[in-house]
Scaffold this motif. Structure first.
Motif, PDB file in Angstrom:
ATOM      1  N   PRO A   1       0.879  -1.024   0.038  1.00  0.00           N
ATOM      2  CA  PRO A   1       0.081   0.039  -0.044  1.00  0.00           C
ATOM      3  C   PRO A   1       0.883   1.065  -0.007  1.00  0.00           C
ATOM      4  O   PRO A   1       1.944   1.201   0.256  1.00  0.00           O
ATOM      5  N   LYS A   2       0.423   2.338  -0.339  1.00  0.00           N
ATOM      6  CA  LYS A   2       0.871   3.591  -0.239  1.00  0.00           C
ATOM      7  C   LYS A   2       1.469   3.850   1.203  1.00  0.00           C
ATOM      8  O   LYS A   2       0.756   3.646   2.255  1.00  0.00           O
ATOM      9  N   GLY A   3       2.610   4.430   1.222  1.00  0.00           N
ATOM     10  CA  GLY A   3       3.220   4.847   2.520  1.00  0.00           C
ATOM     11  C   GLY A   3       3.800   4.110   3.431  1.00  0.00           C
ATOM     12  O   GLY A   3       4.168   4.355   4.518  1.00  0.00           O
ATOM     13  N   VAL A   4       4.175   2.592   3.005  1.00  0.00           N
ATOM     14  CA  VAL A   4       4.701   1.679   3.942  1.00  0.00           C
ATOM     15  C   VAL A   4       6.173   1.735   3.746  1.00  0.00           C
ATOM     16  O   VAL A   4       6.883   1.081   4.574  1.00  0.00           O
TER      17      VAL A   4
ATOM     18  N   VAL B   1       5.530  -5.467   1.157  1.00  0.00           N
ATOM     19  CA  VAL B   1       5.844  -4.402   2.317  1.00  0.00           C
ATOM     20  C   VAL B   1       4.434  -4.012   2.918  1.00  0.00           C
ATOM     21  O   VAL B   1       3.714  -3.557   2.395  1.00  0.00           O
ATOM     22  N   ILE B   2       4.392  -4.324   4.215  1.00  0.00           N
ATOM     23  CA  ILE B   2       3.010  -3.773   4.905  1.00  0.00           C
ATOM     24  C   ILE B   2       3.336  -3.162   6.294  1.00  0.00           C
ATOM     25  O   ILE B   2       4.585  -3.392   6.620  1.00  0.00           O
TER      26      ILE B   2
ATOM     27  N   GLU C   1      -0.547   8.038   7.575  1.00  0.00           N
ATOM     28  CA  GLU C   1       0.249   9.207   8.183  1.00  0.00           C
ATOM     29  C   GLU C   1       1.364   9.427   7.329  1.00  0.00           C
ATOM     30  O   GLU C   1       1.670  10.447   7.236  1.00  0.00           O
ATOM     31  N   ARG C   2       2.256   8.203   7.087  1.00  0.00           N
ATOM     32  CA  ARG C   2       3.316   8.541   6.377  1.00  0.00           C
ATOM     33  C   ARG C   2       3.211   9.264   5.197  1.00  0.00           C
ATOM     34  O   ARG C   2       3.830  10.031   4.832  1.00  0.00           O
ATOM     35  N   ALA C   3       2.267   8.510   4.489  1.00  0.00           N
ATOM     36  CA  ALA C   3       1.923   9.023   2.979  1.00  0.00           C
ATOM     37  C   ALA C   3       1.582  10.593   3.017  1.00  0.00           C
ATOM     38  O   ALA C   3       1.917  11.324   2.054  1.00  0.00           O
ATOM     39  N   HIS C   4       0.560  10.836   3.958  1.00  0.00           N
ATOM     40  CA  HIS C   4       0.314  12.484   3.867  1.00  0.00           C
ATOM     41  C   HIS C   4       1.360  13.230   4.525  1.00  0.00           C
ATOM     42  O   HIS C   4       1.218  14.701   4.527  1.00  0.00           O
ATOM     43  N   GLY C   5       2.473  12.772   5.335  1.00  0.00           N
ATOM     44  CA  GLY C   5       3.799  13.584   5.562  1.00  0.00           C
ATOM     45  C   GLY C   5       4.784  13.770   4.666  1.00  0.00           C
ATOM     46  O   GLY C   5       5.655  14.595   4.977  1.00  0.00           O
TER      47      GLY C   5
ATOM     48  N   SER D   1       7.125  -3.003   7.912  1.00  0.00           N
ATOM     49  CA  SER D   1       7.804  -1.634   8.145  1.00  0.00           C
ATOM     50  C   SER D   1       7.273  -1.036   9.445  1.00  0.00           C
ATOM     51  O   SER D   1       7.926   0.066   9.818  1.00  0.00           O
ATOM     52  N   ASP D   2       6.463  -1.428  10.194  1.00  0.00           N
ATOM     53  CA  ASP D   2       6.081  -0.799  11.507  1.00  0.00           C
ATOM     54  C   ASP D   2       6.676  -1.415  12.674  1.00  0.00           C
ATOM     55  O   ASP D   2       6.312  -0.942  13.718  1.00  0.00           O
ATOM     56  N   SER D   3       7.287  -2.463  12.559  1.00  0.00           N
ATOM     57  CA  SER D   3       7.937  -3.254  13.469  1.00  0.00           C
ATOM     58  C   SER D   3       9.373  -3.447  13.443  1.00  0.00           C
ATOM     59  O   SER D   3      10.180  -4.168  14.157  1.00  0.00           O
TER      60      SER D   3
END
Length: 205
Positions: free
Chosen positions: A10-13, A132-133, A141-145, A182-184
């Motif tokens: 997805p976007k922003g991962v 990549v998840i 939040e990452r995508a909009h940042g 990518s969040d852990s």
């Protein structure tokens, strides 16, 4: 022939950042690497036809318009497989998006059937497909940042993004793609993991 390593999600991962890091590290250990982006290759292979299909999907979302985008992507991937991918002289091709991304963006058709259609047609199968998840809230939040923000032709709302994240993760497990969270883990940790997997694949080839 080069080995093909694809990265989808997805976007922003953090997929694009990871590809850059992996390419750099592979170069540092003396590997020949070519990094490609499906969107750029698709524009060359299909020209304005793919843009027109996306405009039709945006103005009239539904099964017919989504199926047309999927059909064109399959056609483009066949052309890309037989040209850039099979003709590359690099040891390793890193590809930013490939048919696993249908699980992110195709909303109105059977995604498994769309992916199977790519495989039946002879689209190049990756030697390793990385999925990549991360949590949908984190990637949103990452995508909009970032400067280009969400930058999607298909996803508009958080609900769409959350649904696509769940769909992609489930189908990744169904097809046995190599999942990277990518969040852990940090980009550095994921980069080491990816490089090790590629090195092992080259040794076994």
């Amino acid at each position: 022939m080069s080995i093909l390593i694809t990265f989808d999600g997805p976007k922003g991962v953090g997929k694009t950042t990871l590809i850059r890091l992996v390419a750099q590290r592979l170069h540092e250990v003396g590997r020949s690497v070519e990094a490609l982006v499906e969107k750029d290759l698709m524009a060359v292979a299909l020209g304005s036809e793919i843009d027109e299909a996306y405009r039709a999907l945006k103005s009239s979302p539904g099964r017919a318009s989504d199926a047309e985008v999927a059909r064109l992507h399959k056609q483009g991937r066949l052309l890309i497989s037989s040209s850039q991918l099979n003709a590359s002289t690099a040891e390793i091709v890193l590809l930013d998006r490939w048919y696993p991304s249908d699980a992110v963006f195709r909303r109105y058709i059977d995604v498994v059937e769309a992916i199977d259609a790519n495989l039946r047609a002879g689209v190049r199968v990756p030697d390793i497909a990385f999925a990549v998840i991360c949590g949908a809230e984190v990637s949103w939040e990452r995508a909009h940042g970032r400067e280009r923000r969400l930058d999607s032709k298909v996803i508009d709302t958080f609900d769409d993004h959350h649904a696509s994240t769940m769909r992609f993760e489930g189908i990744s497990r169904k097809f046995g793609w190599s999942i990277l969270r990518s969040d852990s883990a940090t980009a550095d940790e994921l980069g080491r993991q990816v490089v090790a997997a590629i090195q092992l694949k080259l040794e076994c080839s």
